[in-house]
Design a protein around this motif. Structure first.
Motif, short mmCIF file in Angstrom:
data_model
loop_
_atom_site.label_atom_id
_atom_site.label_comp_id
_atom_site.label_asym_id
_atom_site.label_seq_id
_atom_site.Cartn_x
_atom_site.Cartn_y
_atom_site.Cartn_z
N LEU A 14 27.00 2.65 -18.97
CA LEU A 14 27.53 3.36 -18.08
C LEU A 14 26.78 4.37 -17.62
N GLU A 15 26.14 5.12 -18.14
CA GLU A 15 25.28 6.44 -17.69
C GLU A 15 24.11 5.66 -17.07
N PHE A 16 23.41 4.84 -17.41
CA PHE A 16 22.59 3.81 -16.47
C PHE A 16 22.99 3.65 -15.19
N PHE A 17 24.06 2.98 -15.03
CA PHE A 17 24.51 2.56 -14.02
C PHE A 17 24.75 3.89 -12.77
N LYS A 18 25.37 4.87 -13.59
CA LYS A 18 25.59 6.18 -12.78
C LYS A 18 24.24 6.83 -12.12
N ALA A 19 23.11 6.69 -13.04
CA ALA A 19 22.03 7.06 -12.62
C ALA A 19 21.47 6.34 -11.33
N VAL A 20 21.66 4.83 -11.45
CA VAL A 20 21.23 4.20 -10.50
C VAL A 20 22.08 4.44 -9.32
N ALA A 21 23.28 4.72 -9.40
CA ALA A 21 24.10 4.95 -8.23
C ALA A 21 23.65 6.34 -7.49
N ARG A 22 23.18 7.29 -8.29
CA ARG A 22 22.71 8.51 -7.93
C ARG A 22 21.08 8.45 -7.46
N ARG A 23 20.66 7.60 -7.79
CA ARG A 23 19.17 7.38 -7.44
C ARG A 23 18.43 8.37 -8.32
N GLU A 50 6.66 5.71 -13.42
CA GLU A 50 6.92 4.69 -12.46
C GLU A 50 8.38 4.44 -11.90
N VAL A 51 9.23 4.54 -12.82
CA VAL A 51 10.51 4.43 -12.34
C VAL A 51 11.01 5.59 -11.69
N GLU A 52 10.51 6.70 -11.86
CA GLU A 52 10.83 7.97 -11.02
C GLU A 52 10.24 7.69 -9.54
N ARG A 53 8.97 7.31 -9.67
CA ARG A 53 8.39 7.06 -8.30
C ARG A 53 9.15 6.02 -7.54
N SER A 54 9.63 4.75 -7.93
CA SER A 54 10.45 3.74 -7.38
C SER A 54 11.82 4.33 -6.94
N PHE A 55 12.42 5.30 -7.41
CA PHE A 55 13.66 5.90 -7.38
C PHE A 55 13.52 6.82 -6.03
N SER A 56 12.38 7.66 -6.12
CA SER A 56 12.07 8.65 -5.17
C SER A 56 11.97 7.85 -3.80
N PHE A 57 11.38 6.73 -3.91
CA PHE A 57 11.17 6.08 -2.57
C PHE A 57 12.45 5.33 -2.21
N TRP A 58 13.22 4.89 -3.11
CA TRP A 58 14.57 4.53 -2.60
C TRP A 58 15.49 5.53 -2.24
N GLY A 59 15.04 6.69 -2.58
CA GLY A 59 16.19 7.69 -1.93
C GLY A 59 15.58 8.22 -0.30
N THR A 60 14.52 7.40 0.11
CA THR A 60 14.13 7.95 1.43
C THR A 60 14.78 6.85 2.63
N SER A 61 14.85 7.45 3.84
CA SER A 61 14.98 6.67 4.70
C SER A 61 14.63 5.14 4.87
N GLU A 62 13.34 5.21 4.38
CA GLU A 62 12.76 3.92 4.45
C GLU A 62 13.25 3.08 3.35
N GLY A 63 13.22 3.58 2.25
CA GLY A 63 13.84 3.06 1.05
C GLY A 63 15.30 2.62 1.04
N LEU A 75 13.34 -2.78 -10.79
CA LEU A 75 13.46 -1.88 -12.14
C LEU A 75 13.35 -2.88 -13.42
N LEU A 76 13.85 -4.12 -13.35
CA LEU A 76 13.86 -5.13 -14.41
C LEU A 76 12.20 -5.74 -14.51
N GLU A 77 11.60 -5.70 -13.37
CA GLU A 77 10.10 -6.03 -13.38
C GLU A 77 9.34 -4.86 -14.09
N GLN A 78 9.80 -3.87 -13.97
CA GLN A 78 9.14 -2.41 -14.61
C GLN A 78 9.37 -2.66 -16.17
N VAL A 79 10.61 -2.96 -16.31
CA VAL A 79 11.00 -3.19 -17.82
C VAL A 79 10.05 -4.23 -18.40
#
Length: 140
Positions: A14-23, A50-63, A75-79
């Protein structure tokens, strides 16, 4: 597909999904590392960065143009690449969620699943209801 999750796994998921929703890449990565009782990731710090970099990109207008399901696939590929363990039952829930999201996307491509997820996870009464439902469905 069926799975039985421990109380700890339910909270982490549940906390994982919340973090994904918050990016929130840091929390998503940390929760991912807790999704296994035996974590064998050789370099957790590199995985988190690496996950932080991905989420930072996803939080941009391009992302923002990247569909949430694609973010989860990345994310699963990073896993996989970082050899992060995820217990089988937890992985079953994650994969089932992705399958359901894929069906939803085919049925209604304009539906914003991320907006719904954010609404459900962050409204206190919805979060309690969702937790109650998850516990009822997955209770040992």
């Amino acid at each position: 597909m069926t799975a039985e999750l421990s109380s700890n796994d339910r909270v982490n998921l549940l906390e994982f999904f919340k973090a994904v929703a918050r990016r929130d890449g840091l929390t998503a990565a940390e929760r991912t590392l807790k999704l296994s009782k035996q974590q064998n990731c050789p370099n957790p710090k590199a995985f988190i960065e690496e996950v932080e970099r991905s989420f930072s990109f996803w939080g941009t207008s391009e992302g923002d143009a990247v569909h949430p399901a694609e973010c989860m696939h990345q994310l699963l590929e990073q896993v996989r690449r970082h050899k992060v363990n995820i217990d089988g039952n937890v992985c079953t829930v994650m994969v089932t969620t992705l399958v359901l999201e894929g069906w939803q996307r085919k049925l209604d491509p304009d539906y914003n699943v991320m907006k719904t997820l954010q609404t459900l996870l962050f409204k206190e009464d919805w979060a309690k209801s969702l937790q109650y439902t998850i516990e009822g469905l997955m209770a040992p």
